[in-house]
Design a protein around this motif. Structure first.
Motif, PDB file in Angstrom:
ATOM      1  N   GLY A 225       0.802  -1.225   0.000  1.00 21.87           N
ATOM      2  CA  GLY A 225       0.000   0.000   0.000  1.00 21.87           C
ATOM      3  C   GLY A 225       0.831   1.270   0.000  1.00 21.87           C
ATOM      4  O   GLY A 225       0.332   2.364   0.214  1.00 21.87           O
ATOM      5  N   ARG A 226       2.152   1.120  -0.205  1.00 28.06           N
ATOM      6  CA  ARG A 226       3.047   2.279  -0.243  1.00 28.06           C
ATOM      7  C   ARG A 226       3.584   2.453  -1.663  1.00 28.06           C
ATOM      8  O   ARG A 226       3.277   1.675  -2.568  1.00 28.06           O
ATOM      9  CB  ARG A 226       4.225   2.062   0.718  1.00 28.06           C
ATOM     10  CG  ARG A 226       3.796   1.856   2.148  1.00 28.06           C
ATOM     11  CD  ARG A 226       3.346   3.138   2.797  1.00 28.06           C
ATOM     12  NE  ARG A 226       4.449   4.065   3.019  1.00 28.06           N
ATOM     13  CZ  ARG A 226       4.287   5.347   3.343  1.00 28.06           C
ATOM     14  NH1 ARG A 226       3.075   5.858   3.431  1.00 28.06           N
ATOM     15  NH2 ARG A 226       5.325   6.130   3.570  1.00 28.06           N
ATOM     16  N   SER A 227       4.424   3.464  -1.853  1.00 24.90           N
ATOM     17  CA  SER A 227       5.060   3.673  -3.160  1.00 24.90           C
ATOM     18  C   SER A 227       6.520   4.045  -2.942  1.00 24.90           C
ATOM     19  O   SER A 227       6.804   4.933  -2.117  1.00 24.90           O
ATOM     20  CB  SER A 227       4.367   4.831  -3.888  1.00 24.90           C
ATOM     21  OG  SER A 227       3.845   4.418  -5.101  1.00 24.90           O
ATOM     22  N   LEU A 228       7.408   3.347  -3.602  1.00 25.57           N
ATOM     23  CA  LEU A 228       8.810   3.764  -3.609  1.00 25.57           C
ATOM     24  C   LEU A 228       8.951   4.624  -4.860  1.00 25.57           C
ATOM     25  O   LEU A 228       8.912   4.104  -5.978  1.00 25.57           O
ATOM     26  CB  LEU A 228       9.714   2.528  -3.662  1.00 25.57           C
ATOM     27  CG  LEU A 228      11.159   2.753  -3.271  1.00 25.57           C
ATOM     28  CD1 LEU A 228      11.261   3.266  -1.840  1.00 25.57           C
ATOM     29  CD2 LEU A 228      11.946   1.455  -3.400  1.00 25.57           C
ATOM     30  N   ILE A 229       9.063   5.929  -4.632  1.00 23.75           N
ATOM     31  CA  ILE A 229       8.940   6.863  -5.761  1.00 23.75           C
ATOM     32  C   ILE A 229      10.315   7.347  -6.200  1.00 23.75           C
ATOM     33  O   ILE A 229      11.052   7.957  -5.414  1.00 23.75           O
ATOM     34  CB  ILE A 229       8.056   8.067  -5.374  1.00 23.75           C
ATOM     35  CG1 ILE A 229       6.684   7.568  -4.892  1.00 23.75           C
ATOM     36  CG2 ILE A 229       7.895   9.018  -6.552  1.00 23.75           C
ATOM     37  CD1 ILE A 229       5.795   8.675  -4.340  1.00 23.75           C
ATOM     38  N   ASN A 230      10.641   7.053  -7.448  1.00 24.89           N
ATOM     39  CA  ASN A 230      11.872   7.574  -8.038  1.00 24.89           C
ATOM     40  C   ASN A 230      11.576   8.974  -8.554  1.00 24.89           C
ATOM     41  O   ASN A 230      10.545   9.206  -9.166  1.00 24.89           O
ATOM     42  CB  ASN A 230      12.286   6.682  -9.218  1.00 24.89           C
ATOM     43  CG  ASN A 230      13.543   7.185  -9.873  1.00 24.89           C
ATOM     44  OD1 ASN A 230      14.622   6.928  -9.381  1.00 24.89           O
ATOM     45  ND2 ASN A 230      13.420   7.916 -10.974  1.00 24.89           N
ATOM     46  N   TRP A 231      12.481   9.903  -8.296  1.00 18.70           N
ATOM     47  CA  TRP A 231      12.263  11.249  -8.830  1.00 18.70           C
ATOM     48  C   TRP A 231      13.573  11.815  -9.374  1.00 18.70           C
ATOM     49  O   TRP A 231      14.659  11.485  -8.891  1.00 18.70           O
ATOM     50  CB  TRP A 231      11.664  12.185  -7.766  1.00 18.70           C
ATOM     51  CG  TRP A 231      12.392  12.188  -6.462  1.00 18.70           C
ATOM     52  CD1 TRP A 231      12.074  11.449  -5.355  1.00 18.70           C
ATOM     53  CD2 TRP A 231      13.571  12.948  -6.122  1.00 18.70           C
ATOM     54  NE1 TRP A 231      12.990  11.707  -4.358  1.00 18.70           N
ATOM     55  CE2 TRP A 231      13.909  12.620  -4.792  1.00 18.70           C
ATOM     56  CE3 TRP A 231      14.365  13.860  -6.806  1.00 18.70           C
ATOM     57  CZ2 TRP A 231      15.008  13.174  -4.137  1.00 18.70           C
ATOM     58  CZ3 TRP A 231      15.457  14.412  -6.162  1.00 18.70           C
ATOM     59  CH2 TRP A 231      15.764  14.062  -4.837  1.00 18.70           C
TER      60      TRP A 231
END
Ligand SMILES: Cc1cc2nc3c(=O)[nH]c(=O)nc-3n(C[C@H](O)[C@H](O)[C@H](O)COP(=O)(O)OP(=O)(O)OC[C@H]3O[C@@H](n4cnc5c(N)ncnc54)[C@H](O)[C@@H]3O)c2cc1C
Length: 419
Positions: A225-231
């Motif tokens: 339910g989470r997100s590992l967000i690349n930016w």
């Protein structure tokens, strides 16, 4: 036939897997002392996932990566411009994956070690020099840290898959110097947060001068339910000059970038928080090189970033390296003459990849951002009064065709099983 592959990155490992599939012997020589997860996010578009699927890696990729379903463009004020379906959602037979580059590398490296034997994958072997004669190539490797000779190996051909600072390229094309600098510096990081949109969407936002590229990369985080967000936060300063080679693992200073994005509090995502909530970010100059007129010299050739380093706009760096590996392997398997095969490979791949390099330099894949910025008044919401949907979609179609992932040509391509 035995190939020596200098560089065990995305292109080199894919090359090893393709040659193994084709029944051609090879060894991989990687500079770093330990092959481990390095890098942050990377995208694999359907033309690349098709190749990796045919190498039997789809399950591993799907278990690790996010299957990306949409690409959403926004202005610097956070206004939505257009959303494009991607991968399977766009009707492709193969998905688009957003993945940590290190995880992708480990999937490829582990498959390579399993299939070709760990004894054929040599870490701590930095290619320093080579010589060739009528019968083969001799490559000389040194330790990457102390420069001491570690091995001398003989093969029928040498493939320089040694990345943006390729030693093989430097020997074949002396005097090129540093890569071309766009004036853009990228700060790259990964932040764990709550998901935005459906947890499978990529955002590209901003203008010609300031841009954010954001996408989730971890299926494991999504399942929780989470997100590992690349930016990636990009700022342009054309007065800046590149003075030395950079490496992908240099720690960046967030304070240099944050002011440019301080007001980017979008409804869907808070960009300053994304940057601030991250533990460690890396900076890297956006660079490329002029397309070459020759990659293949006798029994030696170039592949991937060594052959055609490109701006990472359009998500094609890894994909083009993977395509090079497929084409080169298909040609080698059918040939009696290595020299002829390397010329045929060069003829097949040099012009298409040069077009991608030049299109990326022009930011064709993201041209819509520039057009909106130029035509629309500041903070305008009725964007489609100034730039039509048809104009926007045309950029995307043009880029797909140039980079070789338009649906029709991908569907028409023979599969690995039939080669
Ligand atoms: C550490 C690292 C981190 C990266 N992170 C990102 C990222 O976060 N996002 C992104 O878009 N792209 C990233 N890239 C670049 C991206 O992987 C490539 O643009 C793309 O995948 C093309 O692959 P390639 O195999 O041609 O080059 P690469 O994947 O760069 O692989 C080249 C390999 O050659 C090795 N090498 C270099 N010189 C020698 C030598 N003389 N002898 C032997 N081996 C040598 C390098 O260590 C590397 O493993 C990264 C590259 C590296 C090396």
């Amino acid at each position: 036939m035995k190939a020596l592959i200098a560089g065990g990155g995305i292109g080199g490992m894919t090359m090893a897997l393709r040659l193994h599939h084709a029944g051609i012997d090879m060894e991989v020589f990687e500079s770093v002392v330990e092959i481990r997860e390095l890098g942050v996010g990377i995208n694999l578009l359907p033309h690349a996932t098709r190749e990796l699927t045919e190498l039997g890696l789809l399950e591993d990729l799907a278990a690790t990566a996010i299957e990306t379903r949409a690409l959403s463009y926004h202005t610097q004020y956070g206004h939505h411009i257009i959303t494009e379906p991607r991968g399977l959602a766009a009707g492709y037979k193969w998905p688009q994956f957003s993945i940590n580059r290190g995880s992708l590398l480990m999937i490829l490296a582990e498959a390579a070690r399993d299939r070709i034997g760990a004894e054929r994958v040599h870490a701590g072997h930095h290619l320093d020099a080579f010589s060739q004669d009528a019968d083969g190539v001799t490559a000389h490797f040194v330790h990457p840290q102390n420069g001491e000779a570690v091995a001398e190996c003989r093969g029928d051909l040498l493939i320089g898959a040694d990345g943006i600072h390729s030693r093989v390229r430097e020997i074949l094309h002396p005097g090129e110097g540093l890569p071309n600098f766009s004036g853009i510096t990228m700060l790259r990081g990964v932040t764990e947060q709550e998901p935005f949109f459906d947890g499978r969407t990529m955002i590209v936002a901003g203008t010609w001068n300031e841009r954010m590229v954001v996408y989730p990369i971890s299926e494991a985080a999504r399942k929780k339910g989470r997100s590992l967000i690349n930016w990636v936060a990009e700022i342009r300063d054309e007065s800046k000059v590149l003075r030395k080679r950079d490496n992908w693992s240099r720690i960046g200073i967030k304070a240099d970038f944050l002011p440019a994005f301080a007001d980017w509090h979008f409804d869907c995502l808070d960009m300053p928080r994304l940057i601030e909530d991250n533990d460690v970010a890396y900076d890297f100059p956006m660079v490329d090189r002029e397309p070459l007129e020759r990659w293949s010299f006798g029994r030696v050739t170039l592949l991937g970033d060594a052959a055609h380093p490109m701006y990472p706009s359009g998500s094609n760096g890894a994909a083009q390296a993977i395509l090079d590996a497929s084409v080169l392997s298909d040609i080698l398997v059918k040939t009696d003459s290595i020299e002829d095969a390397l010329i045929a490979y060069q003829n097949a791949r040099m012009a298409p990849t040069a077009n991608v390099v030049l299109s990326n330099r022009d930011f064709l894949a993201e041209r819509v951002l520039r057009l909106v910025d130029e035509r629309c008044p500041a903070n305008c919401k009725n964007i489609h009064d100034f730039v039509t949907r048809e104009e926007m979609e045309q950029f995307s179609r043009d880029y797909q065709r140039i980079a070789g992932f338009d649906k029709d040509s991908l569907d028409a391509k023979p599969s690995l099983k039939s080669v």
